[in-house]
Scaffold this motif. Sequence first.
Motif, PDB file in Angstrom:
ATOM      1  N   PRO A   1       0.812  -1.129   0.089  1.00  0.00           N
ATOM      2  CA  PRO A   1       0.040  -0.125  -0.113  1.00  0.00           C
ATOM      3  C   PRO A   1       0.749   1.403   0.013  1.00  0.00           C
ATOM      4  O   PRO A   1       0.340   2.022  -0.697  1.00  0.00           O
ATOM      5  N   ALA A   2       1.922   1.224   0.800  1.00  0.00           N
ATOM      6  CA  ALA A   2       2.500   2.475   0.678  1.00  0.00           C
ATOM      7  C   ALA A   2       3.398   3.058  -0.363  1.00  0.00           C
ATOM      8  O   ALA A   2       3.110   3.895  -0.854  1.00  0.00           O
ATOM      9  N   VAL A   3       3.981   1.996  -0.919  1.00  0.00           N
ATOM     10  CA  VAL A   3       4.555   2.262  -2.336  1.00  0.00           C
ATOM     11  C   VAL A   3       3.662   2.565  -3.515  1.00  0.00           C
ATOM     12  O   VAL A   3       3.855   3.378  -4.185  1.00  0.00           O
ATOM     13  N   ALA A   4       2.687   1.844  -3.546  1.00  0.00           N
ATOM     14  CA  ALA A   4       1.587   1.839  -4.335  1.00  0.00           C
ATOM     15  C   ALA A   4       0.978   3.491  -4.233  1.00  0.00           C
ATOM     16  O   ALA A   4       0.397   4.189  -5.272  1.00  0.00           O
ATOM     17  N   GLU A   5       0.734   3.946  -3.087  1.00  0.00           N
ATOM     18  CA  GLU A   5       0.319   5.223  -2.771  1.00  0.00           C
ATOM     19  C   GLU A   5       1.323   6.452  -3.398  1.00  0.00           C
ATOM     20  O   GLU A   5       0.835   7.514  -3.960  1.00  0.00           O
ATOM     21  N   ILE A   6       2.574   5.918  -3.069  1.00  0.00           N
ATOM     22  CA  ILE A   6       3.457   6.887  -3.828  1.00  0.00           C
ATOM     23  C   ILE A   6       3.467   6.828  -5.279  1.00  0.00           C
ATOM     24  O   ILE A   6       3.596   7.951  -5.795  1.00  0.00           O
ATOM     25  N   ARG A   7       3.530   5.877  -5.896  1.00  0.00           N
ATOM     26  CA  ARG A   7       3.377   5.574  -7.296  1.00  0.00           C
ATOM     27  C   ARG A   7       2.208   6.297  -7.949  1.00  0.00           C
ATOM     28  O   ARG A   7       2.549   6.824  -8.777  1.00  0.00           O
ATOM     29  N   CYS A   8       1.252   6.311  -7.346  1.00  0.00           N
ATOM     30  CA  CYS A   8       0.009   6.760  -7.759  1.00  0.00           C
ATOM     31  C   CYS A   8       0.050   8.176  -7.809  1.00  0.00           C
ATOM     32  O   CYS A   8      -0.606   8.871  -8.846  1.00  0.00           O
ATOM     33  N   GLN A   9       0.947   8.927  -7.512  1.00  0.00           N
ATOM     34  CA  GLN A   9       1.011  10.427  -7.431  1.00  0.00           C
ATOM     35  C   GLN A   9       1.539  10.679  -9.085  1.00  0.00           C
ATOM     36  O   GLN A   9       1.230  11.887  -9.189  1.00  0.00           O
ATOM     37  N   ASP A  10       2.136   9.969  -9.517  1.00  0.00           N
ATOM     38  CA  ASP A  10       2.427  10.184 -10.924  1.00  0.00           C
ATOM     39  C   ASP A  10       1.491   9.776 -11.975  1.00  0.00           C
ATOM     40  O   ASP A  10       1.394  10.105 -13.276  1.00  0.00           O
ATOM     41  N   SER A  11      -0.022   9.384 -11.685  1.00  0.00           N
ATOM     42  CA  SER A  11      -0.947   8.892 -12.628  1.00  0.00           C
ATOM     43  C   SER A  11      -2.039  10.054 -13.057  1.00  0.00           C
ATOM     44  O   SER A  11      -1.846  11.373 -12.247  1.00  0.00           O
ATOM     45  N   ASP A  12      -2.323  10.165 -14.142  1.00  0.00           N
ATOM     46  CA  ASP A  12      -3.291  11.201 -14.379  1.00  0.00           C
ATOM     47  C   ASP A  12      -4.609  11.523 -13.443  1.00  0.00           C
ATOM     48  O   ASP A  12      -4.926  12.550 -13.271  1.00  0.00           O
ATOM     49  N   ASP A  13      -4.997  10.260 -13.077  1.00  0.00           N
ATOM     50  CA  ASP A  13      -5.955  10.475 -12.173  1.00  0.00           C
ATOM     51  C   ASP A  13      -5.564  11.654 -10.839  1.00  0.00           C
ATOM     52  O   ASP A  13      -6.574  12.086 -10.528  1.00  0.00           O
ATOM     53  N   PHE A  14      -4.516  10.899 -10.490  1.00  0.00           N
ATOM     54  CA  PHE A  14      -4.112  11.817  -9.213  1.00  0.00           C
ATOM     55  C   PHE A  14      -3.847  13.289  -9.468  1.00  0.00           C
ATOM     56  O   PHE A  14      -4.512  14.149  -8.691  1.00  0.00           O
ATOM     57  N   ARG A  15      -3.520  13.663 -10.628  1.00  0.00           N
ATOM     58  CA  ARG A  15      -3.180  14.908 -11.034  1.00  0.00           C
ATOM     59  C   ARG A  15      -4.656  15.846 -11.181  1.00  0.00           C
ATOM     60  O   ARG A  15      -4.686  16.987 -11.013  1.00  0.00           O
ATOM     61  N   MET A  16      -5.659  15.028 -11.458  1.00  0.00           N
ATOM     62  CA  MET A  16      -7.084  15.515 -11.545  1.00  0.00           C
ATOM     63  C   MET A  16      -7.807  16.028 -10.343  1.00  0.00           C
ATOM     64  O   MET A  16      -8.775  16.637 -10.262  1.00  0.00           O
ATOM     65  N   PHE A 106       9.870  -4.587   7.882  1.00  0.00           N
ATOM     66  CA  PHE A 106       8.911  -4.335   6.689  1.00  0.00           C
ATOM     67  C   PHE A 106       7.968  -5.416   6.636  1.00  0.00           C
ATOM     68  O   PHE A 106       8.020  -6.545   6.502  1.00  0.00           O
ATOM     69  N   LYS A 107       6.619  -4.954   6.581  1.00  0.00           N
ATOM     70  CA  LYS A 107       5.647  -5.906   6.178  1.00  0.00           C
ATOM     71  C   LYS A 107       4.608  -5.258   5.097  1.00  0.00           C
ATOM     72  O   LYS A 107       4.541  -3.895   4.781  1.00  0.00           O
ATOM     73  N   GLU A 108       4.193  -6.176   4.248  1.00  0.00           N
ATOM     74  CA  GLU A 108       3.493  -5.664   3.165  1.00  0.00           C
ATOM     75  C   GLU A 108       2.471  -4.648   3.224  1.00  0.00           C
ATOM     76  O   GLU A 108       2.101  -3.728   2.443  1.00  0.00           O
ATOM     77  N   ASN A 109       1.862  -4.684   4.365  1.00  0.00           N
ATOM     78  CA  ASN A 109       0.554  -3.947   4.715  1.00  0.00           C
ATOM     79  C   ASN A 109       1.059  -2.546   5.327  1.00  0.00           C
ATOM     80  O   ASN A 109       0.221  -1.637   5.894  1.00  0.00           O
ATOM     81  N   LEU A 110       2.346  -2.209   5.316  1.00  0.00           N
ATOM     82  CA  LEU A 110       2.639  -0.733   5.860  1.00  0.00           C
ATOM     83  C   LEU A 110       2.032   0.289   5.271  1.00  0.00           C
ATOM     84  O   LEU A 110       1.808   0.446   4.179  1.00  0.00           O
ATOM     85  N   ASP A 111       1.635   1.285   5.929  1.00  0.00           N
ATOM     86  CA  ASP A 111       1.148   2.368   5.487  1.00  0.00           C
ATOM     87  C   ASP A 111       2.195   3.416   5.199  1.00  0.00           C
ATOM     88  O   ASP A 111       3.446   3.169   5.625  1.00  0.00           O
ATOM     89  N   LEU A 112       1.995   4.189   4.510  1.00  0.00           N
ATOM     90  CA  LEU A 112       2.977   5.373   4.066  1.00  0.00           C
ATOM     91  C   LEU A 112       3.714   5.937   5.284  1.00  0.00           C
ATOM     92  O   LEU A 112       5.211   5.877   4.910  1.00  0.00           O
ATOM     93  N   GLY A 113       3.195   6.182   6.370  1.00  0.00           N
ATOM     94  CA  GLY A 113       4.014   6.841   7.340  1.00  0.00           C
ATOM     95  C   GLY A 113       5.102   5.944   7.793  1.00  0.00           C
ATOM     96  O   GLY A 113       6.307   6.248   8.143  1.00  0.00           O
ATOM     97  N   GLN A 114       4.614   4.547   7.967  1.00  0.00           N
ATOM     98  CA  GLN A 114       5.509   3.633   8.391  1.00  0.00           C
ATOM     99  C   GLN A 114       6.781   3.320   7.479  1.00  0.00           C
ATOM    100  O   GLN A 114       8.070   3.046   7.875  1.00  0.00           O
TER     101      GLN A 114
END
Length: 168
Positions: A1-16, A106-114
Amino acid sequence: PAVAEIRCQDSDDFRMKPLSSMTPNLVSAGQFLSDMTQEQILCLHQFASCGPLIEWVRKEIKEWKELETFVELAGTRSGAEGDFEAIKVAHLRAACAGFASLLFDFKENLDLGQFLAACHVVFEKLAKDNQIPQKWIDTQKYLGDFKVMKEFLGSVEVSSFSEVEVIN
């Protein structure tokens, strides 16, 4: 989730999305990422580039205490092999120490802050030893040797050694 949340910042959906949709966590992450130095970025890149080593450590060693046991046993076994084996094992320990927060905590379900907190711990260690990324890369080169050592040492010997340490 944390890495995915960072990656989505580069998407068109995020920019809108409107600015009001930005969470404090996301703002904090943006600040953290913008403050990263080239050395820190390269450090994380080099860590991530060694996927097979990451997978092996997480699967076979799992926690810091097991690493210490493995290093101790491999060190006693490598006496006959010479200094080069001892250097390889020392690199494994140093490299894993540098990235321990991303390996063992590191656990797969870490949130962004962790996730960012785990990266911060790595950066603190990098500030004390800027050779950690190179030790990690060097350790990757010896992964086959570590697999052989782990198999040779066997789980019975490792668990026996761990039990002796607990008793002492």
